[in-house]
Design a protein around this motif. Structure first.
Motif, short mmCIF file in Angstrom:
data_model
loop_
_atom_site.label_atom_id
_atom_site.label_comp_id
_atom_site.label_asym_id
_atom_site.label_seq_id
_atom_site.Cartn_x
_atom_site.Cartn_y
_atom_site.Cartn_z
N PRO B 24 -15.48 -41.71 -24.72
CA PRO B 24 -15.08 -43.12 -24.60
C PRO B 24 -15.64 -43.79 -23.35
N ASP B 25 -15.74 -43.05 -22.25
CA ASP B 25 -16.26 -43.66 -21.02
C ASP B 25 -17.74 -43.97 -21.16
N TYR B 26 -18.50 -43.03 -21.72
CA TYR B 26 -19.93 -43.27 -21.91
C TYR B 26 -20.18 -44.47 -22.81
N MET B 27 -19.42 -44.51 -23.91
CA MET B 27 -19.62 -45.59 -24.88
C MET B 27 -19.27 -46.94 -24.29
N ASN B 28 -18.24 -46.94 -23.46
CA ASN B 28 -17.85 -48.17 -22.78
C ASN B 28 -18.98 -48.70 -21.91
N LEU B 29 -19.53 -47.79 -21.11
CA LEU B 29 -20.61 -48.14 -20.20
C LEU B 29 -21.84 -48.62 -20.98
N LEU B 30 -22.17 -47.86 -22.01
CA LEU B 30 -23.33 -48.20 -22.85
C LEU B 30 -23.15 -49.58 -23.48
N GLY B 31 -21.93 -49.82 -23.94
CA GLY B 31 -21.64 -51.11 -24.57
C GLY B 31 -21.85 -52.25 -23.60
N MET B 32 -21.40 -52.06 -22.38
CA MET B 32 -21.56 -53.12 -21.39
C MET B 32 -23.03 -53.33 -21.06
N VAL B 33 -23.77 -52.25 -20.92
CA VAL B 33 -25.20 -52.36 -20.60
C VAL B 33 -25.94 -53.11 -21.71
N PHE B 34 -25.65 -52.73 -22.96
CA PHE B 34 -26.32 -53.39 -24.08
C PHE B 34 -25.94 -54.86 -24.19
N TYR B 52 -21.15 -52.23 -31.73
CA TYR B 52 -20.92 -50.89 -32.27
C TYR B 52 -20.39 -49.95 -31.20
N CYS B 53 -20.99 -50.00 -30.02
CA CYS B 53 -20.55 -49.10 -28.92
C CYS B 53 -19.11 -49.35 -28.57
N SER B 54 -18.75 -50.63 -28.55
CA SER B 54 -17.38 -50.95 -28.18
C SER B 54 -16.40 -50.41 -29.23
N PHE B 55 -16.78 -50.49 -30.50
CA PHE B 55 -15.93 -49.95 -31.56
C PHE B 55 -15.80 -48.44 -31.44
N ILE B 56 -16.92 -47.77 -31.17
CA ILE B 56 -16.90 -46.29 -31.07
C ILE B 56 -16.04 -45.87 -29.90
N MET B 71 -10.40 -54.10 -24.46
CA MET B 71 -10.49 -55.47 -24.92
C MET B 71 -11.62 -56.21 -24.21
N SER B 72 -11.77 -55.97 -22.91
CA SER B 72 -12.79 -56.69 -22.16
C SER B 72 -14.18 -56.29 -22.65
N SER B 73 -14.37 -55.00 -22.91
CA SER B 73 -15.68 -54.55 -23.39
C SER B 73 -15.97 -55.14 -24.78
N PHE B 74 -14.94 -55.20 -25.61
CA PHE B 74 -15.08 -55.76 -26.94
C PHE B 74 -15.43 -57.24 -26.89
N MET B 75 -14.71 -57.98 -26.04
CA MET B 75 -14.96 -59.41 -25.91
C MET B 75 -16.36 -59.68 -25.39
N LEU B 76 -16.80 -58.87 -24.45
CA LEU B 76 -18.14 -59.04 -23.88
C LEU B 76 -19.21 -58.87 -24.94
N SER B 77 -19.04 -57.86 -25.79
CA SER B 77 -20.06 -57.63 -26.82
C SER B 77 -20.05 -58.74 -27.86
N ILE B 78 -18.86 -59.22 -28.22
CA ILE B 78 -18.79 -60.33 -29.19
C ILE B 78 -19.44 -61.58 -28.61
N SER B 79 -19.19 -61.83 -27.33
CA SER B 79 -19.78 -63.02 -26.71
C SER B 79 -21.30 -62.87 -26.64
N ALA B 80 -21.80 -61.65 -26.43
CA ALA B 80 -23.26 -61.45 -26.42
C ALA B 80 -23.85 -61.80 -27.77
N VAL B 81 -23.19 -61.37 -28.84
CA VAL B 81 -23.70 -61.68 -30.19
C VAL B 81 -23.69 -63.19 -30.43
N VAL B 82 -22.57 -63.81 -30.10
CA VAL B 82 -22.44 -65.25 -30.35
C VAL B 82 -23.47 -66.04 -29.56
N MET B 83 -23.65 -65.69 -28.28
CA MET B 83 -24.60 -66.42 -27.44
C MET B 83 -26.02 -66.25 -27.96
N SER B 84 -26.36 -65.05 -28.40
CA SER B 84 -27.72 -64.83 -28.93
C SER B 84 -27.99 -65.72 -30.13
#
Lengths: 482, 96
Positions: B24-34, B52-56, B71-84
């Protein structure tokens, strides 16, 4: 041969048409001498035709005289009239043919010229196309996410069902043996919750205590990560099974000092490397248990032969043989401290704390595809655990065994102390220096000069005493040496 | 005298961080980086992988895991998708 002849005949029917025609021309020349006026028109044409034909006649007659001779007689009679018609048709068609084909020649030219001019079709940008089809990658992504969520829910529920099936099967046995079944440590009083404690979506704990001999028993149901789709896919490559891990903590007075393990060879090799106590006390490789009637899949790691003899009684052998496929490892140890801690060399100054423990690891049958019914098959293994608890209490080493065991433990401790001797010395040295520094600081901070002087004198006296002690020791050693 | 039954103590893994599953820690970090990559470089596929990383990470999380972090990692990834997609509404093109 017959077929060949028929084939040749079929081929030469058109030849014969022409041959018959031209033969007639030859005859016709003689006739036309008499009818010049009427047939004058056709003379030129026939002459043209005649000039062309002799070439053909020569070539064909030279080639296949037999075939032409056979059919000539038949054809001449039939096609006298046909020849005239065909002749007329031929002469009439020539001017038409030219006219007809004029148009056709032009038309292909026209279409060719059209192809030479390029037509560029501009691509409409995908997002203006107003069709969902262009977003197929996004739809794929969302579908993947939905699949992940679905798998999460399904996996979570399956693990939950398996856990509760296990608990329902084992509840009776546990409640009859333990006073406290199910505790999560949060209540002030020690009351049975009678429920599993869910640590994770795939790990469930159950704490039981309140039995003679043992301090308590922690059961961990370590299921596969069915809620994570990645894990599910990885397991398709490499099958794994759910595990039930039972750790019984014994009271100090209820177990003698020995280290013993039995299990699958693979598991024992791994444990010998990982576990602190097994690596220190059981130096030999896992031995086969065939001597005691155990199946080949199981092996034994033991501190000394006497322990193995004592442990392998009839009932234990019966348990191990009947449920060998479900047993991963069984470890009885009075020096149990868990897996080896990977620490830097400088940090380890004290031996890790040890507890008298019985550790059981069982594999749930089904190798991943378990159903709640499979949990029932683990019930006899719990009986084995209970039996082992009582056995560990009853089993005592004889005098010889006890001596050996004590020697082993002393040896391990000595080794450890040697390794850390340097570190401990340094630690003691630094502590002493710290004390001195603190003293000096106190003296410096003291405002009253009188007090300062007194404290300094007290410190001096203490140091002098220490020096004297050291000198006495040195003298004693010298005397002894002499 | 009857000894009261011993109480539950959390298993050793909680006290010894080396034994815990690091997923879970690795995936969290990876999710934030992506998700940062997706936001900065405007790459849609980065943002999707972050989701996907945030879900995993959530699926593998331990009980002691902080929900705020999830939640913060999840929100960050959703915002990345929306902004793109706001910046570039064209659909994603496959790499082949």
């Amino acid at each position: 041969m017959k077929n060949l002849y028929i084939f040749i005949v079929v081929l030469f029917i058109p030849w014969n048409f022409s041959l018959a025609k031209y033969d007639e021309f030859e005859d016709g020349d003689d006739i036309m001498e008499y009818d010049d006026n009427d047939f004058a028109e056709f003379e030129d044409v026939s002459e043209d035709a005649v000039t062309e034909s002799p070439q053909r006649i020569i070539t064909t007659e030279d080639d296949e005289e037999e075939a032409t001779v056979e059919l000539e007689g038949q054809d001449e009679n039939q096609e006298d009239f046909d020849d005239a018609d065909t002749q007329e048709g031929d002469t009439e068609s020539e001017p038409y043919d030219d006219e007809e084909f004029e148009g056709y020649e032009e038309k292909p030219d026209a279409s060719h010229s059209k192809n030479k001019d390029p037509i560029t079709i501009v691509n409409v940008p995908a997002h203006l196309q107003n069709s969902w089809e262009s977003y197929y990658m996004e739809i794929l992504m969302v579908t993947g996410l939905l699949a992940y969520i679905m798998n999460y829910i399904i996996g979570k529920n399956k693990n939950n069902r398996l856990a509760h099936a296990w608990f329902n099967t084992h509840r009776e046995l546990l409640e009859s043996n333990f006073a406290l079944v199910g505790d999560d440590g949060t209540n002030k009083e020690a009351t049975s919750t009678g429920k599993l404690n869910q640590e994770n979506e795939h790990i469930y704990n159950l704490w039981c205590s309140g039995r003679v001999c043992c301090e308590g028993m922690l059961i961990q149901l370590k299921f596969l990560k069915r809620q994570d789709l990645l894990n599910v896919l990885a397991r398709m490559m490499r099958p794994a099974s759910d595990q039930v891990q039972i750790k019984v903590t014994m009271n100090d007075e209820d177990m003698d000092t020995y280290v013993f393990a039995v299990g699958t060879r693979k598991a024992l090799v791994r444990l010998q490397k990982e576990m602190q106590d097994l690596s220190e006390f059981c130096s030999d490789k896992p031995k086969s248990g065939a001597k005691y009637g155990l199946p080949d899949s199981l092996a034994i790691l033991s501190e000394m032969g006497e322990v193995t003899e004592g442990m392998m009684d009839a009932k234990m052998i019966h348990f191990l043989t009947h449920y060998a496929d479900k047993i991963d490892s069984v470890q009885f140890s009075d020096q149990f401290s868990g897996p080896k801690l990977m620490q830097e060399e400088g940090q380890l100054t004290k031996l890790p704390e040890t507890k008298k423990t019985l550790l059981f690891t069982f594999n749930v049958p089904g190798s991943g595809n378990t159903s709640p019914k499979d949990m029932e098959s683990l019930l006899p293994l719990m009986s084995m655990v209970i039996y082992s608890i009582d056995k560990a209490k009853k089993f005592r080493l004889n005098r010889e065994g006890k001596q050996k065991a004590d020697k082993n433990r002393a040896r391990v401790e000595e080794n450890f102390l040697k390794l850390t001797h340097v570190q401990r010395q340094e630690a003691a040295q630094s502590r002493r220096e710290e004390k001195k520094r603190a003293e000096k600081e106190r003296i410096m901070n003291e405002e009253d000069p009188e007090k300062q002087r007194r404290l300094e004198e007290a410190a001096l006296r203490r140091e002098q005493k220490k020096l004297e002690k050291k000198q006495m020791k040195m003298k004693q050693i010298k005397v002894k040496a002499m | 005298a009857a000894v009261p039954p011993a109480r539950y103590k959390p298993p050793a893994t909680e006290t010894n961080p080396a034994l815990e599953d690091p997923t879970p820690d690795y995936m969290n970090l990876l999710g934030m980086v992506f998700s940062m990559c997706g936001l900065m470089l405007k790459l849609k596929w980065c943002a999707w992988i972050a989701v996907y990383c945030s879900f995993i990470s959530f699926a593998n999380s331990r009980s002691s895991e902080d929900t705020k972090q999830m939640m913060s990692s999840f929100m960050l990834s959703i915002s990345a998708v929306v902004m793109s997609y706001l910046q570039n509404p064209q659909p994603m093109s496959p790499p082949w």
